[in-house]
Design a protein around this motif. Structure first.
Motif, mmCIF file in Angstrom:
data_model
loop_
_atom_site.group_PDB
_atom_site.id
_atom_site.type_symbol
_atom_site.label_atom_id
_atom_site.label_comp_id
_atom_site.label_asym_id
_atom_site.label_seq_id
_atom_site.Cartn_x
_atom_site.Cartn_y
_atom_site.Cartn_z
ATOM 1 N N GLY A 63 0.816 -1.204 0.000
ATOM 2 C CA GLY A 63 0.000 0.000 0.000
ATOM 3 C C GLY A 63 0.849 1.253 0.000
ATOM 4 O O GLY A 63 0.627 2.173 -0.775
ATOM 5 N N SER A 64 1.850 1.290 0.845
ATOM 6 C CA SER A 64 2.688 2.486 0.922
ATOM 7 C C SER A 64 3.499 2.668 -0.366
ATOM 8 O O SER A 64 3.691 3.780 -0.824
ATOM 9 N N GLU A 65 3.956 1.564 -0.943
ATOM 10 C CA GLU A 65 4.709 1.664 -2.199
ATOM 11 C C GLU A 65 3.804 2.210 -3.308
ATOM 12 O O GLU A 65 4.221 3.037 -4.101
ATOM 13 N N TRP A 66 2.575 1.739 -3.339
ATOM 14 C CA TRP A 66 1.620 2.210 -4.342
ATOM 15 C C TRP A 66 1.366 3.696 -4.170
ATOM 16 O O TRP A 66 1.319 4.447 -5.143
ATOM 17 N N GLU A 67 1.205 4.124 -2.912
ATOM 18 C CA GLU A 67 0.986 5.543 -2.642
ATOM 19 C C GLU A 67 2.197 6.367 -3.081
ATOM 20 O O GLU A 67 2.038 7.447 -3.651
ATOM 21 N N LYS A 68 3.385 5.843 -2.818
ATOM 22 C CA LYS A 68 4.599 6.561 -3.234
ATOM 23 C C LYS A 68 4.640 6.709 -4.752
ATOM 24 O O LYS A 68 4.963 7.772 -5.270
ATOM 25 N N ARG A 69 4.302 5.619 -5.457
ATOM 26 C CA ARG A 69 4.316 5.674 -6.921
ATOM 27 C C ARG A 69 3.282 6.663 -7.446
ATOM 28 O O ARG A 69 3.555 7.422 -8.374
ATOM 29 N N LYS A 70 2.096 6.647 -6.826
ATOM 30 C CA LYS A 70 1.056 7.585 -7.249
ATOM 31 C C LYS A 70 1.508 9.026 -7.020
ATOM 32 O O LYS A 70 1.331 9.901 -7.869
ATOM 33 N N LYS A 72 4.572 10.104 -6.832
ATOM 34 C CA LYS A 72 5.666 10.403 -7.766
ATOM 35 C C LYS A 72 5.111 10.726 -9.151
ATOM 36 O O LYS A 72 5.563 11.674 -9.805
ATOM 37 N N ARG A 73 4.112 9.950 -9.590
ATOM 38 C CA ARG A 73 3.486 10.216 -10.886
ATOM 39 C C ARG A 73 2.828 11.583 -10.922
ATOM 40 O O ARG A 73 2.924 12.304 -11.906
ATOM 41 N N GLU A 74 2.147 11.920 -9.828
ATOM 42 C CA GLU A 74 1.468 13.217 -9.751
ATOM 43 C C GLU A 74 2.492 14.361 -9.816
ATOM 44 O O GLU A 74 2.281 15.347 -10.523
ATOM 45 N N LEU A 75 3.602 14.196 -9.094
ATOM 46 C CA LEU A 75 4.654 15.223 -9.120
ATOM 47 C C LEU A 75 5.250 15.350 -10.525
ATOM 48 O O LEU A 75 5.505 16.466 -10.994
ATOM 49 N N ARG A 77 3.728 14.645 -13.349
ATOM 50 C CA ARG A 77 2.713 15.261 -14.201
ATOM 51 C C ARG A 77 2.704 16.774 -13.999
ATOM 52 O O ARG A 77 2.660 17.542 -14.964
ATOM 53 N N GLN A 78 2.776 17.201 -12.733
ATOM 54 C CA GLN A 78 2.783 18.640 -12.444
ATOM 55 C C GLN A 78 4.033 19.297 -13.015
ATOM 56 O O GLN A 78 3.966 20.402 -13.577
ATOM 57 N N ALA A 79 5.185 18.620 -12.889
ATOM 58 C CA ALA A 79 6.436 19.178 -13.418
ATOM 59 C C ALA A 79 6.371 19.326 -14.935
ATOM 60 O O ALA A 79 6.777 20.353 -15.492
ATOM 61 N N LYS A 80 5.818 18.316 -15.611
ATOM 62 C CA LYS A 80 5.697 18.383 -17.070
ATOM 63 C C LYS A 80 4.745 19.497 -17.494
ATOM 64 O O LYS A 80 4.984 20.184 -18.480
ATOM 65 N N GLN A 81 3.673 19.661 -16.718
ATOM 66 C CA GLN A 81 2.707 20.712 -17.036
ATOM 67 C C GLN A 81 3.357 22.094 -16.878
ATOM 68 O O GLN A 81 3.199 22.964 -17.743
#
Length: 141
Positions: A63-70, A72-75, A77-81
């Motif tokens: 669960g914690s690994e999944w949250e970390k990946r999510k 990281k993906r969100e960060l 996405r924001q950086a690319k935007q």
């Protein structure tokens, strides 16, 4: 073959020492303690068998690994935007600069034409008599 035999004798020697010692206060041992060594499939006494697999440890952290990946993906996405917005901003600034430059150039040409001294030539014979060098400066409007 010889090494495994030596290990067995070491284990049995240890168990004898424990039996001889007893509790340590001079009283006879109430119950003989025997040390049993974990013998692996290869008969290596010094190698312990793992109590549990390491993969079972990782299962609790899914669960914690999944949250970390999510996260990281969100960060990412924001950086690319933000990067895309910055690139668009730079392109827009360049377009604006180009447009201003063209306007200045056009304005400059208009002012030059206004300031020119113009002389009308109505007689075509004069043009025929002119030399080539002089003809270069004549413009038809």
């Amino acid at each position: 073959h010889n090494g495994s035999q030596r290990a067995r004798t070491m284990v049995s020697a240890r168990s004898m020492e424990v039996e001889k010692r007893g509790t340590g206060d001079g009283a006879p041992p109430a119950k003989a303690k025997t040390i049993t060594a974990a013998v692996s499939a290869t008969k290596r006494v010094w190698k312990k068998r793992p109590a549990k697999r390491t993969s079972s440890d990782k299962r609790g952290k899914l669960g914690s690994e999944w949250e970390k990946r999510k996260r990281k993906r969100e960060l990412m996405r924001q950086a690319k935007q933000k990067q895309a917005e910055y690139i668009e901003k730079v392109k827009e600034a360049k377009r604006e600069e180009r447009r201003k430059r063209e306007q200045r150039k056009q304005y400059k040409e208009e002012q030059q034409k206004k300031n020119e001294v113009v002389q009308e030539i109505k007689d075509l014979k004069k043009i025929k008599k002119m030399k080539r060098k002089h003809l270069r400066y004549i413009e038809k409007r």
